[in-house]
Design an enzyme around this catalytic site. Structure first.
Site, short mmCIF file in Angstrom:
data_model
loop_
_atom_site.label_atom_id
_atom_site.label_comp_id
_atom_site.label_asym_id
_atom_site.label_seq_id
_atom_site.Cartn_x
_atom_site.Cartn_y
_atom_site.Cartn_z
N ASP A 150 -13.79 45.24 -74.94
CA ASP A 150 -12.35 45.15 -75.19
C ASP A 150 -12.00 44.16 -76.28
O ASP A 150 -10.82 43.92 -76.55
CB ASP A 150 -11.62 44.75 -73.90
CG ASP A 150 -11.51 45.90 -72.92
OD1 ASP A 150 -11.74 47.05 -73.32
OD2 ASP A 150 -11.20 45.64 -71.74
N ARG A 162 -13.21 40.05 -69.35
CA ARG A 162 -12.76 39.69 -70.70
C ARG A 162 -12.79 38.19 -70.97
O ARG A 162 -12.42 37.75 -72.07
CB ARG A 162 -11.33 40.22 -70.92
CG ARG A 162 -11.20 41.72 -70.78
CD ARG A 162 -9.89 42.23 -71.34
NE ARG A 162 -9.82 42.04 -72.78
CZ ARG A 162 -8.77 42.36 -73.53
NH1 ARG A 162 -7.69 42.89 -72.96
NH2 ARG A 162 -8.78 42.15 -74.83
N ARG A 196 -0.58 40.22 -65.95
CA ARG A 196 -1.67 39.46 -66.57
C ARG A 196 -1.32 37.98 -66.75
O ARG A 196 -1.81 37.14 -66.02
CB ARG A 196 -2.02 40.10 -67.93
CG ARG A 196 -2.59 41.52 -67.83
CD ARG A 196 -3.96 41.57 -67.16
NE ARG A 196 -4.55 42.88 -67.22
CZ ARG A 196 -5.25 43.36 -68.24
NH1 ARG A 196 -5.45 42.62 -69.31
NH2 ARG A 196 -5.76 44.58 -68.22
N HIS A 210 1.06 44.73 -70.25
CA HIS A 210 1.29 43.67 -71.22
C HIS A 210 2.64 43.88 -71.88
O HIS A 210 3.09 45.03 -72.04
CB HIS A 210 0.22 43.70 -72.33
CG HIS A 210 -1.02 42.92 -72.02
ND1 HIS A 210 -2.24 43.22 -72.59
CD2 HIS A 210 -1.24 41.84 -71.24
CE1 HIS A 210 -3.16 42.38 -72.16
NE2 HIS A 210 -2.57 41.52 -71.34
N CYS A 217 -2.22 46.36 -80.06
CA CYS A 217 -3.34 45.76 -79.34
C CYS A 217 -4.50 45.43 -80.29
O CYS A 217 -5.23 44.47 -80.08
CB CYS A 217 -3.83 46.68 -78.23
SG CYS A 217 -2.75 46.75 -76.79
#
Length: 283
Positions: A80, A105, A150, A179, A273
């Site tokens: 990612d 992550r 998140r 997000h 992103c």
């Protein structure tokens, strides 16, 4: 003049492009090996070669538009890492590093902080969870900060203290838009576009108050990640499937540019992103 006093765009003046500096990460190791958002399904095959091709087209577009693009090396085991926007938040040569909620992550945060430190930026190691420009979006007057899935509210206060800019907390309620950058995009100054259905009632009321002239996305455009977009003040790069949103942007004087990032959407990301903005002076 902020959004509380700025009228809707009249069409009398052309939109102005401002050259930007972006950081990106080639999806050399991209795959969907785990699921940490509703878009990720390890059972669905991912074409990494196609993901690289689509990503390269996005990078080439930024260069064609006159922007600077730097690259951070992708690291094995971090599929990612291509979603560079999550790696940090940068305002005026100051960098707030990311601290990821999910263990898969976690190593991305130090990798991005090391990249900025090696180039002379002032970098703050975060104490609280934040996922960079995934949940921090910078307007002329504020930093808009998402929470609910998140980033932690405590991270919003940390960002305000570090940057010395007012941070507006916004609660996300739809897990598909986990997000802030999947539910809202900054267009220019204090102009934004967003999906009202992604936010709590109180946060919708805040957005309506701060941005009365905002472009509102229809559900069909939000569902194809149309709000995961990048604007230079004139050009708005967004998923090509968000045709209704593109039409609304044209009506407001912007030039929408559609991109196909279908492979990267399998990981829950699209244009924004993949794009971390490096701001060298206060916006």
């Amino acid at each position: 003049m902020n959004a509380l006093t700025t009228p809707q765009w009249s069409g009398r003046f052309p939109r102005t492009m401002r050259r930007r500096h972006y950081l990106m990460c080639r999806p050399h190791h991209f795959e969907v090996a785990y699921s940490i958002n509703p878009w990720m399904d390890p059972a669905k095959p991912v074409d990494t070669e196609l993901a690289v091709i689509q990503w390269e087209r996005l990078r080439a577009l930024y260069l064609e538009l006159g922007h600077r693009v730097d690259l951070i090396d992708p690291l094995p085991g971090l599929p990612d890492m291509v979603y560079a926007a999550n790696g940090a938040t940068v305002v005026g040569d100051r960098v707030l590093g990311a601290r990821f909620r999910n263990a898969e992550r976690a190593a991305e945060g130090p990798a991005y902080r090391d990249w900025f430190r090696s180039r002379g930026f002032e970098v703050h190691d975060p104490e609280h969870i934040n996922e960079g420009e995934g949940d921090f979006l910078v307007t002329e007057s504020w930093i808009l900060a998402g929470c609910g899935f998140r980033s932690a509210p405590e991270g919003h206060a940390e960002a305000q203290e570090f940057f010395g800019r007012p941070v507006i907390s916004l609660e996300l309620t739809d897990p598909r838009y986990y997000h802030l950058d999947t539910a809202l995009a900054v267009l220019d100054g204090d102009e934004v576009m967003y999906n009202p259905e992604a936010f709590s009632p109180g946060s919708r009321a805040v957005l309506e108050r701060l941005f009365p002239g905002a472009v509102l996305a229809d559900p069909v455009d939000a569902e194809v990640f149309g709000l995961n977009a990048v604007s230079d003040g004139r050009h708005v790069v967004l998923p090509e499937a968000a045709t209704g949103l593109a039409a609304k942007l044209r009506e407001c004087g912007f030039e929408p540019v559609g991109m196909e990032l279908s492979e990267l959407l399998k990981g829950g990301g699209s244009v924004k992103c993949c794009t971390l903005e490096v701001r060298h002076s206060a916006v």
